[in-house]
Write a protein that holds these residues in place. Structure first.
Motif, PDB file in Angstrom:
ATOM      1  N   LEU A 143      80.728  34.281  -6.809  1.00  0.00           N
ATOM      2  CA  LEU A 143      80.750  32.831  -6.946  1.00  0.00           C
ATOM      3  C   LEU A 143      81.907  32.464  -7.857  1.00  0.00           C
ATOM      4  O   LEU A 143      82.249  33.222  -8.763  1.00  0.00           O
ATOM      5  CB  LEU A 143      79.442  32.312  -7.550  1.00  0.00           C
ATOM      6  CG  LEU A 143      78.189  32.435  -6.692  1.00  0.00           C
ATOM      7  CD1 LEU A 143      76.954  31.984  -7.483  1.00  0.00           C
ATOM      8  CD2 LEU A 143      78.306  31.631  -5.406  1.00  0.00           C
ATOM      9  N   LYS A 144      82.484  31.292  -7.617  1.00  0.00           N
ATOM     10  CA  LYS A 144      83.615  30.847  -8.424  1.00  0.00           C
ATOM     11  C   LYS A 144      83.565  29.343  -8.594  1.00  0.00           C
ATOM     12  O   LYS A 144      82.822  28.648  -7.896  1.00  0.00           O
ATOM     13  CB  LYS A 144      84.938  31.240  -7.773  1.00  0.00           C
ATOM     14  CG  LYS A 144      85.230  30.469  -6.475  1.00  0.00           C
ATOM     15  CD  LYS A 144      86.554  30.819  -5.870  1.00  0.00           C
ATOM     16  CE  LYS A 144      86.808  30.009  -4.590  1.00  0.00           C
ATOM     17  NZ  LYS A 144      88.100  30.314  -4.004  1.00  0.00           N
ATOM     18  N   ASP A 145      84.381  28.852  -9.528  1.00  0.00           N
ATOM     19  CA  ASP A 145      84.582  27.425  -9.720  1.00  0.00           C
ATOM     20  C   ASP A 145      86.036  27.092  -9.396  1.00  0.00           C
ATOM     21  O   ASP A 145      86.914  27.965  -9.463  1.00  0.00           O
ATOM     22  CB  ASP A 145      84.306  27.016 -11.177  1.00  0.00           C
ATOM     23  CG  ASP A 145      82.840  27.112 -11.572  1.00  0.00           C
ATOM     24  OD1 ASP A 145      81.985  27.384 -10.708  1.00  0.00           O
ATOM     25  OD2 ASP A 145      82.555  26.905 -12.767  1.00  0.00           O
ATOM     26  N   ASP A 204      92.055  27.839  -9.417  1.00  0.00           N
ATOM     27  CA  ASP A 204      91.095  28.491  -8.533  1.00  0.00           C
ATOM     28  C   ASP A 204      90.657  29.828  -9.150  1.00  0.00           C
ATOM     29  O   ASP A 204      91.293  30.344 -10.053  1.00  0.00           O
ATOM     30  CB  ASP A 204      91.753  28.718  -7.169  1.00  0.00           C
ATOM     31  CG  ASP A 204      90.760  29.011  -6.059  1.00  0.00           C
ATOM     32  OD1 ASP A 204      89.545  29.098  -6.324  1.00  0.00           O
ATOM     33  OD2 ASP A 204      91.200  29.163  -4.903  1.00  0.00           O
ATOM     34  N   HIS A 205      89.595  30.381  -8.629  1.00  0.00           N
ATOM     35  CA  HIS A 205      89.063  31.682  -9.058  1.00  0.00           C
ATOM     36  C   HIS A 205      88.641  31.691 -10.535  1.00  0.00           C
ATOM     37  O   HIS A 205      88.845  32.650 -11.254  1.00  0.00           O
ATOM     38  CB  HIS A 205      90.054  32.817  -8.765  1.00  0.00           C
ATOM     39  CG  HIS A 205      90.366  32.930  -7.313  1.00  0.00           C
ATOM     40  ND1 HIS A 205      91.551  32.472  -6.793  1.00  0.00           N
ATOM     41  CD2 HIS A 205      89.640  33.391  -6.284  1.00  0.00           C
ATOM     42  CE1 HIS A 205      91.549  32.672  -5.496  1.00  0.00           C
ATOM     43  NE2 HIS A 205      90.395  33.220  -5.148  1.00  0.00           N
ATOM     44  N   ILE A 206      88.064  30.577 -10.958  1.00  0.00           N
ATOM     45  CA  ILE A 206      87.472  30.484 -12.292  1.00  0.00           C
ATOM     46  C   ILE A 206      86.079  31.104 -12.185  1.00  0.00           C
ATOM     47  O   ILE A 206      85.356  30.813 -11.227  1.00  0.00           O
ATOM     48  CB  ILE A 206      87.360  29.006 -12.733  1.00  0.00           C
ATOM     49  CG1 ILE A 206      88.746  28.342 -12.760  1.00  0.00           C
ATOM     50  CG2 ILE A 206      86.656  28.891 -14.078  1.00  0.00           C
ATOM     51  CD1 ILE A 206      88.685  26.823 -12.870  1.00  0.00           C
ATOM     52  N   PRO A 207      85.675  31.944 -13.138  1.00  0.00           N
ATOM     53  CA  PRO A 207      84.310  32.485 -13.060  1.00  0.00           C
ATOM     54  C   PRO A 207      83.279  31.352 -12.957  1.00  0.00           C
ATOM     55  O   PRO A 207      83.431  30.299 -13.593  1.00  0.00           O
ATOM     56  CB  PRO A 207      84.143  33.245 -14.380  1.00  0.00           C
ATOM     57  CG  PRO A 207      85.534  33.605 -14.787  1.00  0.00           C
ATOM     58  CD  PRO A 207      86.390  32.455 -14.310  1.00  0.00           C
ATOM     59  N   VAL A 258      81.015  28.107  -5.817  1.00  0.00           N
ATOM     60  CA  VAL A 258      81.469  28.244  -4.436  1.00  0.00           C
ATOM     61  C   VAL A 258      81.523  29.736  -4.108  1.00  0.00           C
ATOM     62  O   VAL A 258      81.916  30.549  -4.946  1.00  0.00           O
ATOM     63  CB  VAL A 258      82.883  27.628  -4.275  1.00  0.00           C
ATOM     64  CG1 VAL A 258      83.397  27.797  -2.860  1.00  0.00           C
ATOM     65  CG2 VAL A 258      82.871  26.170  -4.672  1.00  0.00           C
ATOM     66  N   GLU A 259      81.138  30.086  -2.894  1.00  0.00           N
ATOM     67  CA  GLU A 259      81.192  31.479  -2.491  1.00  0.00           C
ATOM     68  C   GLU A 259      82.627  31.999  -2.536  1.00  0.00           C
ATOM     69  O   GLU A 259      83.549  31.302  -2.158  1.00  0.00           O
ATOM     70  CB  GLU A 259      80.638  31.678  -1.063  1.00  0.00           C
ATOM     71  CG  GLU A 259      79.161  31.411  -0.917  1.00  0.00           C
ATOM     72  CD  GLU A 259      78.824  29.925  -0.809  1.00  0.00           C
ATOM     73  OE1 GLU A 259      79.734  29.101  -0.579  1.00  0.00           O
ATOM     74  OE2 GLU A 259      77.655  29.581  -0.996  1.00  0.00           O
ATOM     75  N   SER A 260      82.773  33.237  -3.018  1.00  0.00           N
ATOM     76  CA  SER A 260      84.090  33.864  -3.120  1.00  0.00           C
ATOM     77  C   SER A 260      83.945  35.337  -2.805  1.00  0.00           C
ATOM     78  O   SER A 260      83.086  36.017  -3.367  1.00  0.00           O
ATOM     79  CB  SER A 260      84.644  33.695  -4.540  1.00  0.00           C
ATOM     80  OG  SER A 260      85.736  34.553  -4.771  1.00  0.00           O
TER      81      SER A 260
END
Length: 160
Positions: free
Chosen positions: A56-58, A19-22, A49-51
């Motif tokens: 945004l994150k992947d 999680d929390h990949i740029p 995805v909204e973060s």
């Protein structure tokens, strides 16, 4: 995403969630892990995805695969804010933030063509010192050359 929208991808039984990949780097993560889709692993990718933390994150979910230390180190070089969740029987049994190692050895090569670590007759591995984490920058221990995050990403994805 709010609670009413639900999950984008169902839970995995056993494996790893990164999680929390740029935003835009999920496919790069798969590539450096050597996952092309031909291995038979069930892989889910959610991009942009909204973060609250990243804007945004992947997210990457890999059923049936657990990461080793080298995998985590590679991920930390292209996604230094990533979180790894180890899943067993649908439950998170271990969760940790990746952390770029202070010394990176044997993962990437020095960009300086005259560096001693590039000589085939020398019995040494390329070795770098972490200079910066945001953005990632490494410095060759042997010649002092700096390698940037973009160069690191390029090398890690071209090695596969």
């Amino acid at each position: 995403m709010n609670a009413r929208e639900g999950l984008y991808v169902r839970k995995i039984k056993n494996g790893t969630v990164i999680d929390h990949i740029p935003a835009g780097r999920a496919l790069t993560v798969l590539r450096i892990l050597g996952i092309s889709g031909k291995e038979g692993l069930r892989v889910a990718i959610v991009m942009n995805v909204e973060s609250s933390r990243l804007g945004l994150k992947d997210i990457v979910k890999i059923e049936g695969k657990y990461l080793n230390e080298e995998d985590v180190n590679k991920i930390s070089l292209i996604a230094p804010l990533a979180t790894v969740n180890v899943i067993k029987d649908y439950e998170v049994v271990k969760k940790f933030k990746v952390k770029p190692p202070k010394i990176v050895e044997g993962i990437i090569r020095c960009p300086n063509p005259t560096c001693i670590s590039r000589k085939s007759r020398e019995p040494i591995k390329p070795k770098f010192r972490l200079v910066s984490t945001n953005p990632i920058k490494l410095q060759c221990i042997y010649c002092g050359s700096i390698i940037s995050e973009n160069e690191i990403v390029e090398q890690l994805t071209s090695l596969r």
